[in-house]
Design a protein around this motif. Structure first.
Motif, mmCIF file in Angstrom:
data_model
loop_
_atom_site.group_PDB
_atom_site.id
_atom_site.type_symbol
_atom_site.label_atom_id
_atom_site.label_comp_id
_atom_site.label_asym_id
_atom_site.label_seq_id
_atom_site.Cartn_x
_atom_site.Cartn_y
_atom_site.Cartn_z
ATOM 1 N N MET A 166 47.253 46.746 53.121
ATOM 2 C CA MET A 166 47.717 45.891 52.473
ATOM 3 C C MET A 166 48.240 46.027 50.961
ATOM 4 N N TYR A 167 47.311 45.641 50.477
ATOM 5 C CA TYR A 167 47.351 45.243 49.524
ATOM 6 C C TYR A 167 46.169 47.280 48.113
ATOM 7 N N PRO A 168 46.833 48.035 48.254
ATOM 8 C CA PRO A 168 46.189 48.720 47.504
ATOM 9 C C PRO A 168 45.912 48.899 46.119
ATOM 10 N N ASP A 169 46.560 48.015 45.341
ATOM 11 C CA ASP A 169 46.891 48.199 43.704
ATOM 12 C C ASP A 169 46.290 46.829 43.217
ATOM 13 N N ALA A 170 45.995 45.592 44.845
ATOM 14 C CA ALA A 170 44.723 44.505 44.138
ATOM 15 C C ALA A 170 43.581 45.205 44.638
ATOM 16 N N CYS A 171 43.544 45.805 45.247
ATOM 17 C CA CYS A 171 41.782 46.934 45.792
ATOM 18 C C CYS A 171 41.644 47.657 45.096
ATOM 19 N N ALA A 172 42.391 48.135 44.442
ATOM 20 C CA ALA A 172 41.837 49.053 42.767
ATOM 21 C C ALA A 172 41.169 48.239 41.878
ATOM 22 N N LEU A 173 42.481 47.498 41.599
ATOM 23 C CA LEU A 173 41.906 46.419 40.737
ATOM 24 C C LEU A 173 40.526 45.914 40.671
ATOM 25 N N ALA A 174 39.850 44.851 41.471
ATOM 26 C CA ALA A 174 39.270 44.216 42.368
ATOM 27 C C ALA A 174 37.592 45.033 42.439
ATOM 28 N N ARG A 175 38.373 46.584 42.737
ATOM 29 C CA ARG A 175 37.146 47.245 42.923
ATOM 30 C C ARG A 175 36.703 47.662 40.904
ATOM 31 N N LYS A 176 37.093 48.313 40.583
ATOM 32 C CA LYS A 176 36.902 47.673 38.979
ATOM 33 C C LYS A 176 36.500 47.149 38.097
ATOM 34 N N ILE A 177 36.675 46.093 38.592
ATOM 35 C CA ILE A 177 36.714 44.347 37.828
ATOM 36 C C ILE A 177 34.451 43.703 38.941
ATOM 37 N N CYS A 178 34.595 44.746 40.119
ATOM 38 C CA CYS A 178 33.255 44.546 40.205
ATOM 39 C C CYS A 178 32.345 45.442 40.304
ATOM 40 N N ILE A 179 33.078 46.889 39.670
ATOM 41 C CA ILE A 179 31.989 47.609 38.594
ATOM 42 C C ILE A 179 31.374 47.348 37.815
ATOM 43 N N PHE A 180 32.566 46.984 37.758
ATOM 44 C CA PHE A 180 32.213 45.663 35.844
ATOM 45 C C PHE A 180 30.720 45.057 35.825
ATOM 46 N N LEU A 181 30.973 44.157 36.973
ATOM 47 C CA LEU A 181 30.019 43.080 36.922
ATOM 48 C C LEU A 181 28.223 43.843 38.271
ATOM 49 N N GLU A 182 28.664 44.875 38.775
ATOM 50 C CA GLU A 182 27.363 45.369 38.920
ATOM 51 C C GLU A 182 26.564 45.598 37.653
ATOM 52 N N LYS A 183 26.707 46.008 36.544
ATOM 53 C CA LYS A 183 26.938 46.863 36.159
ATOM 54 C C LYS A 183 26.216 45.826 34.893
ATOM 55 N N GLN A 184 27.265 45.166 35.183
ATOM 56 C CA GLN A 184 26.273 43.606 33.875
ATOM 57 C C GLN A 184 25.473 42.644 34.524
#
Length: 270
Positions: A231-249
């Motif tokens: 339903m929300y592929p663009d929102a999911c792509a943004l969410a993944r980027k943020i969560c990858i950032f959080l995993e690193k931090q």
């Protein structure tokens, strides 16, 4: 029964209860003429604040470096906070007093400590912030010092520490990290959220509590990954980027359910 450990000033002292607990007692004149080691049955009308050892230093070591006036000011703010948060812990008294003492010293020296997360703290902890603003008014009334509004943000974190299991430093770290996530989202979308908007408050609140869940290894009971992705592929792509950032931090894994839940929140602001 109390055993006096150290008088702080005429209106306060550090003592041990008969059970061996460290307490701060504050009340008009209760410290006048008291001696170290003196045993006193009771102090009528005094406020008693039970301290929790932090394992690093005793209450005596902590209180030795704090202006007694700052302890009284912190106690006044704590009493105001108890009206809103009846279960707030007493053990924020000395850390908050230490902060107030440093804030008064900064004011005396003409130093202003910026708080770039002021609006985020206001959004995350509105009730704590209102109490902190009352605290600044109390400090002005008692000491004559007009502390800058940024200090209300820092005092809010101490108040929040008393109503949660986080200390003020951890809360500040989490809010800073959440703010960085929102800034990343703004860059990706090419927009700028107004910090006073409800949608911004909801978004940063979600990210901050997501960080808490990740740190606590808590699961999110949601099974909508495939549906939200479709339903929300663009929102999911943004969410993944943020969560990858959080995993690193955070150096911790982020569950796919967290990505899905964040995507839902992001979709609301697109």
């Amino acid at each position: 029964m109390f055993r006096v450990v150290k008088p702080l000033n005429n209106n306060g002292l550090l003592a041990l209860t008969s059970e061996g607990r460290e307490v701060i007692l504050l009340g008009k004149g209760i410290g006048f003429g008291r001696k170290n080691g003196e045993r006193v049955e009771r102090f009528p009308g005094a406020k008693v604040y039970t301290l929790v050892p932090d394992g690093k230093r005793s209450a005596l070591q902590a209180v030795n470096g704090i202006n007694p006036q700052a302890v009284e000011l912190a106690a006044r703010i704590l009493e105001e906070a108890k009206i809103v948060f009846p279960d707030i812990a007493d053990d924020i008294l000395l850390p908050m007093a230490d902060h107030i003492a440093m804030a008064l010293e900064r004011k005396r020296r003409g130093i202003r400590l910026p708080n770039p997360l002021q609006h985020d703290i206001m959004a995350m902890f509105p009730d704590e912030y209102r109490v902190a603003e009352q605290g600044l008014a109390a400090i002005r009334e008692e000491s004559g010092a007009e502390l800058p509004p940024e200090e209300a943000g820092y005092l809010s974190l101490h108040i929040h520490a008393g109503v949660s299991e986080q200390n003020a430093g951890d809360s500040l770290t989490n809010i800073r990290l959440a703010s960085e996530c929102i800034a990343m989202l703004e860059r990706e979308l090419g927009i700028s959220f107004k910090r006073t908007e409800l949608k911004y408050t909801r978004l940063i609140s979600h990210v901050c509590y997501m960080i808490l869940r990740i740190r606590a290894h808590e699961d999110v009971p949601i099974q909508m990954d495939e549906y939200v992705q479709n339903m929300y592929p663009d929102a999911c792509a943004l969410a993944r980027k943020i969560c990858i950032f959080l995993e690193k931090q955070l150096k911790l894994p982020v569950a796919s359910a967290e990505v899905t839940l964040l995507a839902i929140h992001i979709q609301r602001v697109l």
